[in-house]
Design an enzyme around this catalytic site. Structure first.
Site, short mmCIF file in Angstrom:
data_model
loop_
_atom_site.label_atom_id
_atom_site.label_comp_id
_atom_site.label_asym_id
_atom_site.label_seq_id
_atom_site.Cartn_x
_atom_site.Cartn_y
_atom_site.Cartn_z
N SER A 1 -10.53 0.26 4.23
CA SER A 1 -9.59 -0.10 5.45
C SER A 1 -9.14 1.05 5.94
O SER A 1 -8.42 1.86 5.18
CB SER A 1 -8.58 -1.13 4.98
OG SER A 1 -9.26 -2.40 4.38
N GLU B 1 -3.99 3.31 7.26
CA GLU B 1 -3.81 3.68 5.80
C GLU B 1 -4.51 4.43 5.14
O GLU B 1 -3.89 5.10 4.15
CB GLU B 1 -4.67 1.99 5.10
CG GLU B 1 -4.31 1.98 3.75
CD GLU B 1 -5.04 0.81 3.11
OE1 GLU B 1 -4.85 -0.42 3.82
OE2 GLU B 1 -5.92 0.87 2.26
N ARG C 1 0.86 -1.17 0.01
CA ARG C 1 0.10 0.01 -0.12
C ARG C 1 0.87 1.20 -0.05
O ARG C 1 0.38 2.38 0.72
CB ARG C 1 -0.93 0.12 1.27
CG ARG C 1 -2.02 -1.26 1.32
CD ARG C 1 -3.04 -0.93 0.02
NE ARG C 1 -3.56 -2.29 -0.03
CZ ARG C 1 -3.26 -3.31 -0.60
NH1 ARG C 1 -2.37 -3.44 -1.41
NH2 ARG C 1 -3.87 -4.59 -0.58
C1 LIG Z 1 -15.52 0.60 -0.31
C2 LIG Z 1 -14.17 0.71 -0.45
C3 LIG Z 1 -13.39 -0.37 -0.94
C4 LIG Z 1 -11.74 -0.35 -1.04
N1 LIG Z 1 -10.98 -1.40 -1.26
C5 LIG Z 1 -9.89 -1.04 -1.43
C6 LIG Z 1 -9.15 -2.32 -1.66
O1 LIG Z 1 -9.62 -3.70 -1.88
N2 LIG Z 1 -7.82 -2.43 -1.93
C7 LIG Z 1 -7.32 -1.14 -1.77
O2 LIG Z 1 -5.80 -1.03 -1.81
N3 LIG Z 1 -7.83 -0.01 -1.69
C8 LIG Z 1 -9.17 0.06 -1.33
N4 LIG Z 1 -9.88 1.14 -0.98
C9 LIG Z 1 -9.18 2.41 -0.65
C10 LIG Z 1 -9.09 3.31 -2.07
O3 LIG Z 1 -9.91 3.00 -2.72
C11 LIG Z 1 -7.87 2.92 -2.73
O4 LIG Z 1 -6.57 3.42 -1.71
C12 LIG Z 1 -7.56 3.90 -4.06
O5 LIG Z 1 -6.67 3.53 -4.67
C13 LIG Z 1 -7.42 5.47 -3.68
O6 LIG Z 1 -7.43 6.10 -4.78
P1 LIG Z 1 -8.32 7.62 -4.92
O7 LIG Z 1 -8.19 8.07 -6.33
O8 LIG Z 1 -9.40 7.42 -4.26
O9 LIG Z 1 -7.20 8.48 -4.15
P2 LIG Z 1 -7.72 9.60 -3.04
O10 LIG Z 1 -8.32 8.69 -1.70
O11 LIG Z 1 -8.24 10.62 -3.47
O12 LIG Z 1 -6.15 9.65 -2.70
C14 LIG Z 1 -5.47 8.85 -1.70
C15 LIG Z 1 -3.69 9.48 -1.90
O13 LIG Z 1 -3.47 9.45 -2.98
C16 LIG Z 1 -3.02 10.87 -3.40
N5 LIG Z 1 -3.57 10.95 -4.91
C17 LIG Z 1 -4.47 10.83 -5.35
N6 LIG Z 1 -4.44 10.83 -6.85
C18 LIG Z 1 -3.09 11.28 -7.04
C19 LIG Z 1 -2.48 11.43 -8.18
N7 LIG Z 1 -3.06 11.36 -9.42
N8 LIG Z 1 -1.04 11.85 -8.21
C20 LIG Z 1 -0.68 12.01 -6.98
N9 LIG Z 1 -1.29 11.67 -5.76
C21 LIG Z 1 -2.43 11.34 -5.78
C22 LIG Z 1 -3.85 11.74 -2.53
O14 LIG Z 1 -3.09 12.85 -2.47
C23 LIG Z 1 -3.86 11.06 -1.45
O15 LIG Z 1 -2.47 11.06 -0.67
C24 LIG Z 1 -11.32 1.18 -0.66
C25 LIG Z 1 -11.84 2.12 -0.53
C26 LIG Z 1 -13.37 2.01 -0.27
C27 LIG Z 1 -14.20 3.27 -0.04
#
Ligand SMILES: Cc1cc2nc3c(=O)[nH]c(=O)nc-3n(C[C@H](O)[C@H](O)[C@H](O)COP(=O)(O)OP(=O)(O)OC[C@H]3O[C@@H](n4cnc5c(N)ncnc54)[C@H](O)[C@@H]3O)c2cc1C
Length: 307
Positions: free
Chosen positions: A226, A296, A175
């Site tokens: 998580s 996380e 992660r």
């Molecule tokens: C219902 C649910 C289920 C989930 N299941 C999983 C799972 O199975 N496995 C898992 O690993 N995660 C899971 N997640 C967590 C999440 O979806 C992942 O971590 C996802 O990859 C985050 O992407 P995001 O675009 O929403 O990032 P954000 O939440 O918008 O950002 C997360 C971090 O990344 C940075 N960021 C975002 N985009 C960029 C970019 N383009 N460049 C640089 N930095 C950036 C942000 O600044 C922040 O620090 C889950 C979440 C939910 C709500």
């Protein structure tokens, strides 16, 4: 004043949607968080580069946001500029390579890849993040993760200068990635390398994964997946359950009754409620099992960013 100057620049140059004092709760899956002083959704990487360059000149702090599915935004909001990637959503197919801009929805890409008879992204079918957010977090599930399928990524630094990273340079680990640690570059696109597969088999796998999620996750309430990282060889959810913290509540934030590693927003939870609950869970697990759970989810607007 500086924010207004940046706002005018983005509008006049037509670099994307831009708003002042934009509430961020609508851009997070927890539905929690105050406002961004200035919020922008650049149209493409070139526009993003120009926005970054200008913000840098004006010495405005910048924060990156994908689909907000792994962040807790402070109730006080985020100082300076928040760049959200949603509008950067082009996909280029050059099989076995697929290049997706950072704002592409990972789950949708996973479905499209499967339909085309390519395999490797099935694990991502239920992850509600953007491609950029998933790459930086090395999102994963069911024994796979982004590190298995990413070939390289393109980024922009805080001055708007473009750079390319190979998979090895990204230093993926559980992660995390090198880019998560430095937080000084935005991912603008991700190149995947995929294998030839079978569309029916990919669909079967994805249906199975989605069903597992439906059974396990409290998807009917706002959450951020998580909350805690799994310590080596044991799941955080199990530790929390064994510490009998399931169902604990601070304000409208509650440790999910369904999945102990999820905190759900019952209605009007504040970021401060979530933080208090996180701390209580950490203490309880430590007192019972002598293991300190690390978060996380990424905190946004709390530290030096605080207004
Ligand atoms: C219902 C649910 C289920 C989930 N299941 C999983 C799972 O199975 N496995 C898992 O690993 N995660 C899971 N997640 C967590 C999440 O979806 C992942 O971590 C996802 O990859 C985050 O992407 P995001 O675009 O929403 O990032 P954000 O939440 O918008 O950002 C997360 C971090 O990344 C940075 N960021 C975002 N985009 C960029 C970019 N383009 N460049 C640089 N930095 C950036 C942000 O600044 C922040 O620090 C889950 C979440 C939910 C709500």
């Amino acid at each position: 004043m500086k924010n207004e100057r940046l706002y005018d620049f983005i509008q006049n140059e037509q670099l994307g949607e831009v708003r002042l004092n934009e509430p961020l709760n609508q851009y997070t899956t927890w539905r929690i968080g105050g406002s961004a002083e200035i919020f922008c959704q650049p149209e493409n990487w070139r526009a993003c580069s120009r926005v970054l360059y200008q913000a840098d000149l004006l010495e405005i702090p910048v924060t990156f946001l994908g689909y907000g599915s792994n962040v807790l935004v402070a109730d006080e909001g985020v100082r300076g500029l928040v760049i959200q990637t949603k509008k950067m959503s082009r996909i280029i197919w050059e099989e076995p390579y697929v290049t997706a801009e950072a704002g592409v929805a990972l789950a949708q890409l996973s479905q499209q890849v499967g339909h085309k008879g390519l395999r490797g992204l099935e694990f991502a079918c239920g992850i509600p993040g953007s491609v950029g957010g998933a790459a930086i977090m090395n999102a994963g599930a069911y024994g796979s993760s982004m590190s298995y399928v990413v070939n390289k990524v393109r980024t922009l630094n805080l001055s708007g200068v473009s750079k390319s990273y190979s998979k090895e340079e990204l230093e993926f680990a559980y992660r995390t990635s090198i880019l998560k640690k430095n937080r000084k570059e935005i991912i603008t696109e991700v190149e995947f390398i995929l294998e030839n597969g079978d569309a029916m088999e990919s669909k079967r796998l994805m249906d199975e994964y989605l069903q597992l999620r439906k059974n396990k996750h409290p998807l009917h309430l706002p959450n951020a997946g998580s909350v805690f990282r799994n310590p080596p060889e044991i799941s955080a959810g199990r530790l929390i359950e064994e510490a009998q913290a399931k169902g604990w509540r601070v304000g409208d934030a509650q440790v999910s009754e369904q999945h102990a590693n999820f905190i759900v927003n019952l209605n009007r939870a504040k970021a401060t409620d979530v933080i208090k609950l996180i701390k209580e869970v950490q203490k309880q697990v430590y007192n019972k099992q002598s293991i300190w759970l690390e978060t996380e989810v990424v905190l946004m607007g709390f530290e030096d960013n605080r207004r």
